[in-house]
Enzyme design. Structure first.
Site, PDB file in Angstrom:
ATOM      1  N   GLY A 178      -8.408 -24.752 -23.817  1.00  0.00           N
ATOM      2  CA  GLY A 178      -7.953 -23.381 -23.985  1.00  0.00           C
ATOM      3  C   GLY A 178      -7.394 -22.756 -22.737  1.00  0.00           C
ATOM      4  O   GLY A 178      -7.526 -21.537 -22.546  1.00  0.00           O
ATOM      5  N   HIS A 181      -0.529 -27.926 -20.225  1.00  0.00           N
ATOM      6  CA  HIS A 181      -1.339 -26.947 -20.953  1.00  0.00           C
ATOM      7  C   HIS A 181      -2.204 -27.712 -21.945  1.00  0.00           C
ATOM      8  O   HIS A 181      -1.696 -28.393 -22.835  1.00  0.00           O
ATOM      9  CB  HIS A 181      -0.453 -25.944 -21.688  1.00  0.00           C
ATOM     10  CG  HIS A 181      -1.230 -24.905 -22.439  1.00  0.00           C
ATOM     11  ND1 HIS A 181      -1.593 -23.690 -21.880  1.00  0.00           N
ATOM     12  CD2 HIS A 181      -1.744 -24.909 -23.688  1.00  0.00           C
ATOM     13  CE1 HIS A 181      -2.270 -22.991 -22.767  1.00  0.00           C
ATOM     14  NE2 HIS A 181      -2.385 -23.699 -23.878  1.00  0.00           N
ATOM     15  N   CYS A 182      -3.513 -27.564 -21.783  1.00  0.00           N
ATOM     16  CA  CYS A 182      -4.449 -28.319 -22.614  1.00  0.00           C
ATOM     17  C   CYS A 182      -5.076 -27.382 -23.640  1.00  0.00           C
ATOM     18  O   CYS A 182      -5.881 -26.517 -23.279  1.00  0.00           O
ATOM     19  CB  CYS A 182      -5.535 -28.962 -21.755  1.00  0.00           C
ATOM     20  SG  CYS A 182      -6.699 -29.969 -22.700  1.00  0.00           S
ATOM     21  N   PRO A 183      -4.737 -27.541 -24.941  1.00  0.00           N
ATOM     22  CA  PRO A 183      -5.369 -26.681 -25.948  1.00  0.00           C
ATOM     23  C   PRO A 183      -6.852 -26.976 -26.149  1.00  0.00           C
ATOM     24  O   PRO A 183      -7.595 -26.108 -26.617  1.00  0.00           O
ATOM     25  CB  PRO A 183      -4.560 -26.978 -27.214  1.00  0.00           C
ATOM     26  CG  PRO A 183      -4.003 -28.340 -26.994  1.00  0.00           C
ATOM     27  CD  PRO A 183      -3.767 -28.462 -25.530  1.00  0.00           C
TER      28      PRO A 183
END
Length: 480
Positions: free
Chosen positions: A205, A200-202
């Protein structure tokens, strides 16, 4: 029967039409509800996601870091094109802003494609599917343990499958109620199982999975080129100005170059390093999740050799970047199909499930027929007293009268005329259904039954499947 009177037995035998649209039936309530606008599936999506543009854009709920990424790219690139490119295009070549523009649009395109797309979310099991799966698991456990008795047991968390000679465990997701396929994992931030989950890449997003990994890789790779490109030509701009008016004057003439150089210097290391790491993952056909856990090894001799690798760097890269893009499995813009209403059954106890409107109208015009009653030997009338077919009883609404296939025999036509047939025609063979003539019409009351009429009665009795005990009863009566 009273001719033209309309009040005799014939009136009692008339069919009663079944009204399938009666307002008093509680099962008809779905037809009376007001029509509401159908909802789309993204409006009731169970995961922690945000949707925009009527479900076309799908993102994670935490998007603050994504907006920071947009601001950094837009501001840095905007300052570069505003303050540095005019001087560089004049002193060096006009190709510099052209190349910078191409890189900028490619970075923005891949970033938005990564952030706004479905990463490969797996649909959750419906309640019926989850109950069926847990029932199967429970049955398997009972058989394995040799018991089928009670007590709740949580379903096992793993199953094993063989992929290219390597044992791979499939984990059961208690949230989605499914056994996750190979390489899938449940994202705790988005609350979804993602196929070929990478991480999961913030910064984008969104989750990075099977359907957007190639766009994520092209984003970080092109962003690396853009960052190095801007940083290199910002330093070139400052050096050229320093040669003409000194270093301090160059900084005063172009203060935006200082901000660009600082941003690019501190970000280029992480971006370039991330691009190199994912290049290694693509070349070995691994995911970030698998690499962090140490699931596979690139050496063929080891027991945990990666079963997904093609054994060739070029083939692995082509499979990750150039393979066909799988379709989305959640159909987020599809409409929610309403449950099929169950229509009210007729009052004679026969229920119709899932009937369509045309079938309901057909049932109203042609009522369902009850099964024909069987005649037992105890119920057979004695000769000369009553007839085989009694008068039709009065029926309540919704209980149609089954049509009688036996001819109406009165008391003048006794059973004694029929009974001796077994002795007189002992060698006679009954007609087959193919050879049997069509059933005759209703015999007039009081007329004697001839030999041909008797044959018709017997053939009708065989076609209507009278019980054997009825025939045996007739024989016993003849012997008496």
């Amino acid at each position: 029967m009273t001719p033209g009177g309309g009040s005799g037995p014939m009136k009692d035998c008339e069919y009663s039409q079944i009204s399938t649209h009666s307002s008093s039936s509680p099962m008809e309530s779905p037809h009376k509800k007001k029509k509401t606008a159908p909802k789309r599936k993204w409006e009731v999506f169970p995961g922690r996601n945000k949707f925009f543009c009527n479900g076309r854009i799908m993102m994670a709920r935490q998007t603050g870091v994504f907006y920071l990424t947009l601001v950094l790219i837009l501001v840095t690139s905007g300052l570069f094109f505003t303050f540095d490119c005019p001087y560089l295009s004049e002193k060096i070549t006009p190709a510099i802003p052209a190349i910078g523009g191409i890189l900028f649009f490619f970075v923005m395109g891949t970033l938005l494609r990564t952030s706004f797309s479905d990463p490969g979310v797996l649909p959750r099991a419906t309640p019926d599917e989850a109950a069926d799966l847990e029932r199967q698991i429970g049955n398997t456990e009972d058989i394995a343990n040799g018991s089928s008795s009670g007590g709740y047991r949580p379903p096992p968390r793993t199953k094993e499958v063989i992929i290219n000679g390597q044992t791979v465990k499939l984990k059961y997701c208690f949230t989605c109620k499914i056994f996750r396929p190979p390489r899938a994992s449940h994202c705790s931030l988005c609350d979804n199982c993602v196929e070929r989950f990478d991480h999961h890449c913030p910064w984008v997003g969104n989750c990075v999975g099977k359907r957007n990994y190639r766009f994520f890789y092209m984003f970080i790779l092109s962003l690396s080129f853009l960052t190095v490109f801007i940083f290199a030509f910002v330093i070139t701009h400052v050096i050229l100005r320093s040669q003409q008016a000194g270093f301090l004057n160059a900084l005063k003439d172009s203060p935006a170059s200082v901000l660009e150089a600082v941003v690019c210097f501190f970000s280029v290391w992480s971006i370039v390093g991330l691009s190199g790491f994912h290049t290694y993952l693509i070349s070995s056909n691994q995911t970030t999740n698998e690499d962090i856990k140490g699931s596979w090894s690139n050496k063929r001799g080891k027991e945990n050799y990666n079963p997904y690798s093609y054994g060739n760097i070029f083939t692995n890269c082509c499979a990750a970047l150039c393979g066909p893009l799988s379709p989305s499995l959640i159909d987020r813009r599809g409409f929610i199909q309403p449950d099929t209403p169950q229509l009210a059954g007729p009052s004679n106890g026969i229920t119709m499930y899932g009937a369509t409107q045309s079938q309901s109208n057909m049932a109203a015009a042609t009522p369902l027929l009850q099964s024909e009653p069987s005649i037992n030997s105890e119920e057979l009338p004695l000769p000369g007293k009553t007839s085989i077919s009694g008068p039709c009883a009065t029926l309540t609404l919704g209980q149609p009268t089954p049509p009688s296939s036996m001819p109406n025999l009165t008391s003048d036509t006794g059973l004694t005329d029929m009974i001796p047939l077994k002795e007189e025609h002992e060698g006679h063979q009954f007609l087959t259904p193919e050879e049997a003539p069509s059933p005759p019409g209703m015999l007039p009351s009081g007329s004697p039954i001839t030999h041909s009429h008797t044959m018709h009665v017997l053939s009708l009795a065989s076609q209507d499947s009278l019980h054997e005990d009825s025939v045996r009863g007739l024989v016993k009566l003849s012997s008496v």
